[in-house]
Scaffold this active site. Structure first.
Site, PDB file in Angstrom:
ATOM      1  N   TYR A 170      -2.150   4.660  -7.735  1.00  0.00           N
ATOM      2  CA  TYR A 170      -2.791   3.352  -7.518  1.00  0.00           C
ATOM      3  C   TYR A 170      -4.072   3.225  -8.345  1.00  0.00           C
ATOM      4  O   TYR A 170      -4.293   2.209  -9.028  1.00  0.00           O
ATOM      5  CB  TYR A 170      -3.076   3.191  -6.024  1.00  0.00           C
ATOM      6  CG  TYR A 170      -3.752   1.896  -5.634  1.00  0.00           C
ATOM      7  CD1 TYR A 170      -3.073   0.690  -5.691  1.00  0.00           C
ATOM      8  CD2 TYR A 170      -5.073   1.882  -5.181  1.00  0.00           C
ATOM      9  CE1 TYR A 170      -3.682  -0.499  -5.310  1.00  0.00           C
ATOM     10  CE2 TYR A 170      -5.696   0.709  -4.790  1.00  0.00           C
ATOM     11  CZ  TYR A 170      -5.000  -0.487  -4.859  1.00  0.00           C
ATOM     12  OH  TYR A 170      -5.614  -1.654  -4.481  1.00  0.00           O
ATOM     13  N   SER A 225      -9.319  -3.094  -8.160  1.00  0.00           N
ATOM     14  CA  SER A 225      -9.769  -2.445  -6.916  1.00  0.00           C
ATOM     15  C   SER A 225     -10.937  -1.516  -7.207  1.00  0.00           C
ATOM     16  O   SER A 225     -11.045  -0.959  -8.312  1.00  0.00           O
ATOM     17  CB  SER A 225      -8.625  -1.615  -6.341  1.00  0.00           C
ATOM     18  OG  SER A 225      -9.083  -0.776  -5.305  1.00  0.00           O
TER      19      SER A 225
END
Ligand code: NAP
Length: 238
Positions: free
Chosen positions: A154, A141
């Site tokens: 995350y 990501s």
């Protein structure tokens, strides 16, 4: 599994195949003649995806649990006899302050995004090594280098995915195993819409899951073979 079995067709395992990016990757691989093992926790989603893929195998599994991953890879080998590609698209991305991030949540986020990637790579590795062939694509990501506030667990997990990919790419090179990392910015999926509304982040600024799947497929097919070990950052072109 649908009829029309082709035992020579290449085989891919896709995690997170029930929705979003994983689903688009599974559909693209299926349309390009791959037999696809579809993994996620919600069987109903996988059954729906399977209906559009000529040869598929639905495996309801929680990839943050290593025993379930090992069982899923064994089932794929029993059913299809080989594994040419692995796409790790399963993940969760809660926005939480550090005070809200309980020890349990920290482990859940790390396990769903990072440990799961290690578990699947570890489980397919002996088969790919024996075949002297394999392509792995891990979905990272933009949060790995530019996280929203609240992406502590995350962002850390995805940064870990990037380094895991580099290390495995080096280990895999002598065995003809490539390990690619694809790191998109905002993608129009359920995950992203839990984080940002269309008012906050308009659709024109998001990538489609199909655009990400095209890059993933280019890694698997070899068009981007020289990017093994690197992070491919992708964002919507203005
Ligand atoms: P999504 O629409 O929420 O889909 C995620 C998929 O992963 C679902 O099928 C979900 O199914 C599965 N999954 C989640 N946890 C799992 C677990 N423990 N075991 C097995 N399957 C699990 O998400 P997405 O946006 O497509 O995201 C896919 C990947 O891209 C993720 O790794 C995400 O971090 C990354 N990413 C997304 C964006 C974005 O803007 N959307 C941007 C950059 C990177 P079940 O819940 O049924 O298990």
């Amino acid at each position: 599994m649908a009829s029309g079995v082709n035992v020579d067709a290449p085989v891919a395992i896709v995690t997170g195949a029930g929705k979003g990016i994983g689903r688009a990757c599974a559909q693209l691989l299926g349309s390009r003649g791959y037999r696809v093992a579809l993994l996620a926790r919600t069987k109903q989603d996988l059954d729906e995806v399977a209906r559009g893929i000529p040869q598929s195998l639905v495996i309801a599994a929680d990839v943050s649990k290593h025993a379930q991953v090992e069982r899923a890879v064994n089932s794929t080998m029993e059913q299809f006899g080989r594994v040419d590609a692995l796409v790790n698209a399963a993940g969760v991305a809660p926005i939480l302050t550090i005070e809200q991030t309980t020890i349990e949540t920290w482990h859940e986020v790390i396990d769903a995004n990072l440990s799961s990637t290690f578990y699947t790579c570890r489980a397919v590795w002996p088969y790919m090594k024996k075949q002297n062939r394999g392509a792995i694509v891990n979905i990272s990501s933009a949060a790995a280098r530019d996280p929203f506030a609240g992406f502590t667990a995350y962002g850390a997990a995805k940064a870990g995915v990037n380094l895991l990919g580099l290390s495995l790419a080096r280990e895999g090179a002598p065995h003809n195993i490539r390990v690619h990392t694809v790191a998109p910015a905002a993608v129009e999926t359920e995950m992203f819409r839990k984080i940002a509304s269309k008012e906050q982040y308009p659709t024109e600024k998001t990538l489609s899951p199909e655009e990400v799947a095209k890059t993933v497929f280019a890694c698997i097919a070899g068009d981007l073979q020289h990017t093994s070990g690197e992070v491919i950052w992708i964002h919507k072109q203005p």
